[in-house]
Scaffold this motif. Structure first.
Motif, PDB file in Angstrom:
ATOM      1  N   TYR A 327       3.100   0.054   6.957  1.00 17.58           N
ATOM      2  CA  TYR A 327       4.143  -0.612   7.754  1.00 17.58           C
ATOM      3  C   TYR A 327       4.954   0.396   8.564  1.00 17.58           C
ATOM      4  CZ  TYR A 327       3.423  -5.159   5.480  1.00 17.58           C
ATOM      5  OH  TYR A 327       2.902  -6.356   5.051  1.00 17.58           O
ATOM      6  N   VAL A 328       5.279   1.517   7.945  1.00 16.71           N
ATOM      7  CA  VAL A 328       6.051   2.558   8.638  1.00 16.71           C
ATOM      8  C   VAL A 328       5.250   3.122   9.801  1.00 16.71           C
ATOM      9  CG1 VAL A 328       7.068   4.865   8.392  1.00 16.71           C
ATOM     10  CG2 VAL A 328       7.414   3.161   6.608  1.00 16.71           C
ATOM     11  N   LEU A 329       3.949   3.331   9.586  1.00 15.29           N
ATOM     12  CA  LEU A 329       3.079   3.925  10.599  1.00 15.29           C
ATOM     13  C   LEU A 329       3.049   3.098  11.874  1.00 15.29           C
ATOM     14  CD1 LEU A 329       1.099   6.361  10.845  1.00 15.29           C
ATOM     15  CD2 LEU A 329      -0.726   4.798  10.169  1.00 15.29           C
ATOM     16  N   TYR A 330       3.116   1.777  11.723  1.00 19.41           N
ATOM     17  CA  TYR A 330       3.059   0.889  12.885  1.00 19.41           C
ATOM     18  C   TYR A 330       4.408   0.237  13.185  1.00 19.41           C
ATOM     19  CZ  TYR A 330      -1.904   1.621  13.266  1.00 19.41           C
ATOM     20  OH  TYR A 330      -3.134   2.222  13.457  1.00 19.41           O
ATOM     21  N   ASN A 331       5.474   0.932  12.827  1.00 24.00           N
ATOM     22  CA  ASN A 331       6.840   0.577  13.216  1.00 24.00           C
ATOM     23  C   ASN A 331       7.303  -0.787  12.705  1.00 24.00           C
ATOM     24  OD1 ASN A 331       6.950   3.004  14.661  1.00 24.00           O
ATOM     25  ND2 ASN A 331       6.104   2.048  16.484  1.00 24.00           N
ATOM     26  N   ARG A 332       6.711  -1.258  11.643  1.00 25.15           N
ATOM     27  CA  ARG A 332       7.167  -2.510  11.022  1.00 25.15           C
ATOM     28  C   ARG A 332       8.072  -2.140   9.844  1.00 25.15           C
ATOM     29  NH1 ARG A 332       1.722  -6.223  11.115  1.00 25.15           N
ATOM     30  NH2 ARG A 332       2.901  -7.471   9.615  1.00 25.15           N
ATOM     31  N   PHE A 333       9.211  -1.565  10.219  1.00 27.89           N
ATOM     32  CA  PHE A 333      10.092  -0.943   9.231  1.00 27.89           C
ATOM     33  C   PHE A 333      10.778  -1.968   8.326  1.00 27.89           C
ATOM     34  CE2 PHE A 333      10.180   1.863  13.039  1.00 27.89           C
ATOM     35  CZ  PHE A 333       9.400   2.874  12.509  1.00 27.89           C
ATOM     36  N   ASP A 334      11.122  -3.125   8.888  1.00 27.40           N
ATOM     37  CA  ASP A 334      11.776  -4.157   8.074  1.00 27.40           C
ATOM     38  C   ASP A 334      10.870  -4.603   6.931  1.00 27.40           C
ATOM     39  OD1 ASP A 334      14.150  -4.225   9.509  1.00 27.40           O
ATOM     40  OD2 ASP A 334      13.309  -5.543  11.026  1.00 27.40           O
ATOM     41  N   GLU A 335       9.571  -4.753   7.246  1.00 31.47           N
ATOM     42  CA  GLU A 335       8.625  -5.180   6.219  1.00 31.47           C
ATOM     43  C   GLU A 335       8.424  -4.084   5.166  1.00 31.47           C
ATOM     44  OE1 GLU A 335       5.223  -7.732   8.165  1.00 31.47           O
ATOM     45  OE2 GLU A 335       6.222  -6.537   9.697  1.00 31.47           O
ATOM     46  N   ALA A 336       8.509  -2.808   5.613  1.00 29.64           N
ATOM     47  CA  ALA A 336       8.397  -1.696   4.665  1.00 29.64           C
ATOM     48  C   ALA A 336       9.540  -1.741   3.655  1.00 29.64           C
ATOM     49  CB  ALA A 336       8.407  -0.367   5.415  1.00 29.64           C
ATOM     50  N   LEU A 337      10.751  -1.983   4.144  1.00 27.13           N
ATOM     51  CA  LEU A 337      11.911  -2.036   3.245  1.00 27.13           C
ATOM     52  C   LEU A 337      11.871  -3.281   2.360  1.00 27.13           C
ATOM     53  CD1 LEU A 337      14.664  -0.820   5.739  1.00 27.13           C
ATOM     54  CD2 LEU A 337      13.665   0.463   3.849  1.00 27.13           C
ATOM     55  N   ALA A 338      11.365  -4.388   2.916  1.00 28.39           N
ATOM     56  CA  ALA A 338      11.249  -5.616   2.118  1.00 28.39           C
ATOM     57  C   ALA A 338      10.245  -5.421   0.977  1.00 28.39           C
ATOM     58  CB  ALA A 338      10.809  -6.776   3.011  1.00 28.39           C
ATOM     59  N   LEU A 339       9.153  -4.713   1.269  1.00 28.74           N
ATOM     60  CA  LEU A 339       8.150  -4.451   0.237  1.00 28.74           C
ATOM     61  C   LEU A 339       8.707  -3.528  -0.844  1.00 28.74           C
ATOM     62  CD1 LEU A 339       5.215  -5.088  -0.519  1.00 28.74           C
ATOM     63  CD2 LEU A 339       4.525  -3.018   0.687  1.00 28.74           C
ATOM     64  N   PHE A 340       9.559  -2.600  -0.427  1.00 24.12           N
ATOM     65  CA  PHE A 340      10.193  -1.711  -1.409  1.00 24.12           C
ATOM     66  C   PHE A 340      11.092  -2.501  -2.352  1.00 24.12           C
ATOM     67  CE2 PHE A 340      13.909   1.083  -2.406  1.00 24.12           C
ATOM     68  CZ  PHE A 340      13.262   1.850  -3.362  1.00 24.12           C
ATOM     69  N   ARG A 341      11.809  -3.491  -1.798  1.00 24.00           N
ATOM     70  CA  ARG A 341      12.672  -4.329  -2.652  1.00 24.00           C
ATOM     71  C   ARG A 341      11.816  -5.116  -3.654  1.00 24.00           C
ATOM     72  NH1 ARG A 341      15.883  -4.379   2.140  1.00 24.00           N
ATOM     73  NH2 ARG A 341      14.688  -6.057   3.093  1.00 24.00           N
ATOM     74  N   GLU A 342      10.658  -5.595  -3.186  1.00 21.94           N
ATOM     75  CA  GLU A 342       9.735  -6.305  -4.077  1.00 21.94           C
ATOM     76  C   GLU A 342       9.203  -5.358  -5.161  1.00 21.94           C
ATOM     77  OE1 GLU A 342       5.418  -8.547  -3.695  1.00 21.94           O
ATOM     78  OE2 GLU A 342       6.695  -8.428  -1.913  1.00 21.94           O
ATOM     79  N   MET A 343       8.970  -4.126  -4.772  1.00 23.49           N
ATOM     80  CA  MET A 343       8.493  -3.093  -5.702  1.00 23.49           C
ATOM     81  C   MET A 343       9.517  -2.868  -6.813  1.00 23.49           C
ATOM     82  SD  MET A 343       7.493   0.772  -4.572  1.00 23.49           S
ATOM     83  CE  MET A 343       6.856   2.001  -5.712  1.00 23.49           C
ATOM     84  N   GLN A 344      10.792  -2.876  -6.442  1.00 20.99           N
ATOM     85  CA  GLN A 344      11.849  -2.691  -7.436  1.00 20.99           C
ATOM     86  C   GLN A 344      11.936  -3.879  -8.403  1.00 20.99           C
ATOM     87  OE1 GLN A 344      14.947  -1.751  -4.381  1.00 20.99           O
ATOM     88  NE2 GLN A 344      15.579  -0.319  -5.960  1.00 20.99           N
ATOM     89  N   ILE A 345      11.763  -5.084  -7.864  1.00 26.03           N
ATOM     90  CA  ILE A 345      11.818  -6.284  -8.700  1.00 26.03           C
ATOM     91  C   ILE A 345      10.744  -6.228  -9.774  1.00 26.03           C
ATOM     92  CG2 ILE A 345      11.454  -8.795  -8.687  1.00 26.03           C
ATOM     93  CD1 ILE A 345      12.756  -8.739  -5.833  1.00 26.03           C
ATOM     94  N   LYS A 346       9.581  -5.670  -9.409  1.00 28.69           N
ATOM     95  CA  LYS A 346       8.462  -5.582 -10.351  1.00 28.69           C
ATOM     96  C   LYS A 346       8.520  -4.315 -11.205  1.00 28.69           C
ATOM     97  CE  LYS A 346       5.306  -8.562  -7.824  1.00 28.69           C
ATOM     98  NZ  LYS A 346       3.937  -8.759  -7.323  1.00 28.69           N
ATOM     99  N   SER A 347       9.640  -3.602 -11.106  1.00 29.03           N
ATOM    100  CA  SER A 347       9.899  -2.416 -11.944  1.00 29.03           C
ATOM    101  C   SER A 347       8.843  -1.317 -11.757  1.00 29.03           C
ATOM    102  CB  SER A 347       9.987  -2.804 -13.419  1.00 29.03           C
ATOM    103  OG  SER A 347      11.014  -3.749 -13.609  1.00 29.03           O
TER     104      SER A 347
END
Length: 710
Positions: A327-347
């Motif tokens: 996502y970062v590579l293709y400038n879809r930064f919002d989705e990158a941060l959203a996926l990180f939040r999902e990553m945190q939810i799943k510990s």
């Protein structure tokens, strides 16, 4: 004799001391460090603590990675008066396996001080440690010791020497040793192929593989994995497919080979073949899923990558990071941060590579709050801020406008590498702190850190922003003369920009003529053309524009800049010629726009374009009519009064006004070509919503009728 229960050793002076044979028997049956320490105490009581056989058994157990204790083994070593070569080899091997390369070299040095001769078991371990540490001086000295001991042509030792030099980047030395070998075994060929791959000399690696096949040597798994890696980097699909066929016929499939083949197909961009092979793999691991997912992200097929991500049976931190990085590579930064939040939810605990990808996203978005939160997360979870993480933090804060925070992070880094220094120098230059950037560069030199080509881009950029022409020329010369860095397009671009801003256009043009003539330098000629416009150098502007038009005749920016140069000199006929040429070539002016965090762009409607065009035509007509009426009234008044000077003055004013009207007429012609010529924001709603964080304030420019500016 039946082993005694080690937990019931008596400390009574009347108890019988153990014999050497009993000690050896007990050591053979030992299962834990607790038992070993009890046996060790009995060895001391039996005065066998300097005896070679019990010591060998003790160290053999202590250096075992499964049940031993290397720290305890190190203590025992220090108490031995005359350690044997076997004990030294055990200690060196244990340290190398643990990754304590420096300690293994220290043991080797002590071995030599004791007057012992290393054997063909000692040298390969020590050479591996030196290769990992890139210890060139120690490596060459050890090579000399190998020659003195007569083991230079021992295949095991020679292969280790070749591998060490390859690890150090001295693959030419490896090649020379390889050619001098009287008998080459399969390992020798594998070392050369992997050595070239390590040094990124992939064509040479493939050449050695072909030479090996020509000599009738059959490759094994290690050979094919290294060669497939070279094929992937060279995008040599043909050879990769030949190897795939060979694996199917001769070598038994393994998951390591499967992953190497999958990596080759993805890096060659053959995603359909990669996915087909992935589906046919008899067994897969998380590396297989990550490799295919990374292939999709590198090709920009992020939706397919996300589907694969959801299907993966195991989602480790590497897989999450690969998806975020896509996502970062293709400038879809919002989705990158959203996926990180999902990553945190799943510990799922992120590693430093995840953190670097996220900080890169924050830097591009100007999302300072998110960046600060990630920095806090790093500190709370005690993630080590090494050179890579610190560089990402410095870059993020600098791009968000918090340069003081970048400096604070930089000062807290204990081991600064070239990237850390460079990130801050570029950040300071970006934020207009020219002098501070140059002072930091001087500090970098004093610290002994060697600058690279990117460092000099930051330094030259700082000079350009600060208008420091002489300093910029001096640093450019320093880069070539002292550091032997060949200037790239970016370096020339900084210097051309610096000279252009200062009005030293002839020097800038001479510098451009020195550069190799290729398409990469076209933007630099464009920059010089822009400088000609600023400084009103019409002759050079025409020359540069003609040169650019020969290569990029469809670039609207070139024609627009030349038109602006003519307009600034009141050469309206030439402006018309340029605009007509653009029309003949079908060149359309691209509307200007800006993109920052929160910028929303929607689709424009045909009715809006039509309505706005009619409105602008009406305004232009009114302006022309009003100006004609003013001129008519002015001439009438001048004729009645009969003042010749006033008449001349009005004629002079009329020439200027004619220029303005000509510009308006040219723009009216441009509008007649269609709505696309008007620089409108692509907004389907009433306006454009612009959002900004703490990092900075942005402005969305529609460019609707902004004159002749591109």
């Amino acid at each position: 004799m039946k082993p005694q229960n080690l937990l019931y050793f008596s400390s009574s002076p009347r108890s019988q001391r153990l014999t050497k044979q009993t000690c050896l028997h007990l050591l053979q049956a030992c299962k834990s460090m607790k038992e070993l320490k009890q046996i060790h105490s009995q060895i001391f009581r039996a005065c066998l603590h300097q005896n070679r056989d019990p010591l060998n058994k003790l160290l053999l157990f202590c250096t075992s990675p499964e049940s031993g204790n290397l720290h305890y083994a190190e203590k025992i070593l220090k108490t031995i008066q005359y350690p044997s070569l076997f004990i030294y080899n055990l200690m060196i091997r244990a340290f190398v396996k643990k990754g304590s390369m420096r300690k293994s070299i220290w043991v080797f040095a002590r071995l030599r001080e004791d007057g012992l001769l290393p054997d063909n078991f000692t040298f390969p371990l020590v050479l591996k440690a030196m290769g990992c540490l890139k210890a060139v001086s120690e490596g060459r000295k050890t090579h000399g010791v190998v020659i003195k001991t007569g083991l230079e042509f021992d295949s095991y030792v020679r292969n280790s020497l070749m591998d060490m030099y390859a690890e150090m980047g001295l693959v030419e030395t490896s090649q020379k040793m390889f050619e001098e070998m009287p008998d080459r075994d399969l390992v020798s060929w594998n070392v050369m192929i992997s050595g070239y791959v390590k040094c990124a000399r992939f064509k040479d690696a493939v050449s050695i593989f072909r030479q090996m096949k020509g000599c009738g040597v059959q490759p094994d798994e290690a050979t094919l994995v290294s060669t497939l890696s070279a094929c992937a980097s060279l995008h040599d699909l043909e050879l990769g497919m030949i190897i795939h066929s060979y694996i199917g016929r001769v070598i038994e499939f393994s998951i390591i080979l499967g992953n190497a083949l999958l990596d080759m197909y993805t890096k060659c961009g053959c995603m359909s073949l990669a996915h087909q092979f992935f589906d046919e793999m008899p067994s897969k691991n998380v590396i297989s899923w990550t490799s295919l997912l990374s292939g999709y992200t590198n090709c920009g097929q992020l939706d397919e990558a996300r589907e694969l991500f959801k299907r993966s049976p195991v989602q480790d931190v590497v897989l999450w990071t690969a998806m975020i990085n896509g996502y970062v590579l293709y400038n879809r930064f919002d989705e990158a941060l959203a996926l990180f939040r999902e990553m945190q939810i799943k510990s799922i605990k992120p590693d430093r590579y995840t953190i670097v990808s996220l900080l890169t996203a924050c830097a591009h978005l100007g999302a300072l709050d998110q960046g600060k939160w990630i920095h806090g997360y790093i500190e709370e979870n005690m993630i080590r801020i090494d050179a890579i993480v610190s560089t990402a933090l410095i870059d993020m804060y600098a791009k968000c406008g918090c340069i003081e925070k970048s400096i604070e992070v930089f000062r807290r880094v204990e081991e600064k590498d070239t990237a850390s220094w460079t990130a801050l120098i570029c950040g300071l230059a970006m934020n207009g702190q020219t002098r501070t950037a140059l002072e930091l560069f001087s500090e970098m030199k004093l610290s002994g850190t060697k600058p690279d080509d990117i460092t000099f881009i930051g330094v030259l950029s700082a000079c350009s922003h600060g208008g420091l022409v002489e300093e910029g020329c001096w640093y450019f010369d320093l880069m070539k003369r002292i550091y032997h860095i060949e200037p790239k397009v970016e370096h020339y671009g900084c210097l051309v920009d610096l000279l252009g801003r200062a009005g030293r256009l002839n020097e800038a043009e001479e510098l451009m003529e020195e550069m190799p003539n290729n398409n990469e330098i076209l933007p630099l000629w464009g920059g010089l053309l822009a400088a000609c416009r600023v400084h009103g150098n019409i002759e050079m502007g025409e020359r540069v524009a003609n040169r650019l038009s020969e290569v990029e005749s469809s670039n609207s920016g070139i024609h627009t800049l030349l038109a602006n140069i003519y307009a600034a000199a009141n050469r309206w006929e030439d402006v018309t010629k340029v605009r007509r040429k653009m029309k003949d070539l079908g060149v359309k002016k691209i509307p200007g726009c800006s993109s920052i965090e929160g910028l929303l762009l929607a689709k424009k409607k045909k009715s809006q374009i039509s309505h706005l065009s009619e409105l602008i035509f009406g305004i232009i007509a009114l302006i022309l009519r009003a100006k004609l009426d003013i001129w008519a009234d002015s001439f009438a008044v001048a004729a009645r009064v009969g003042v010749e000077d006033d008449h001349r003055g009005l004629l002079s004013d009329k020439k200027v006004d004619e220029g303005e009207d000509e510009e308006a007429r040219v723009l009216a012609e441009e509008l007649a070509e269609g709505g696309e010529e008007v620089g409108l924001d692509e907004a389907g709603e009433e306006g454009v919503e612009v959002g900004g964080g703490e990092g900075g304030v942005g402005r969305a420019r529609g460019g609707a009728f902004e004159g002749l500016d591109g």
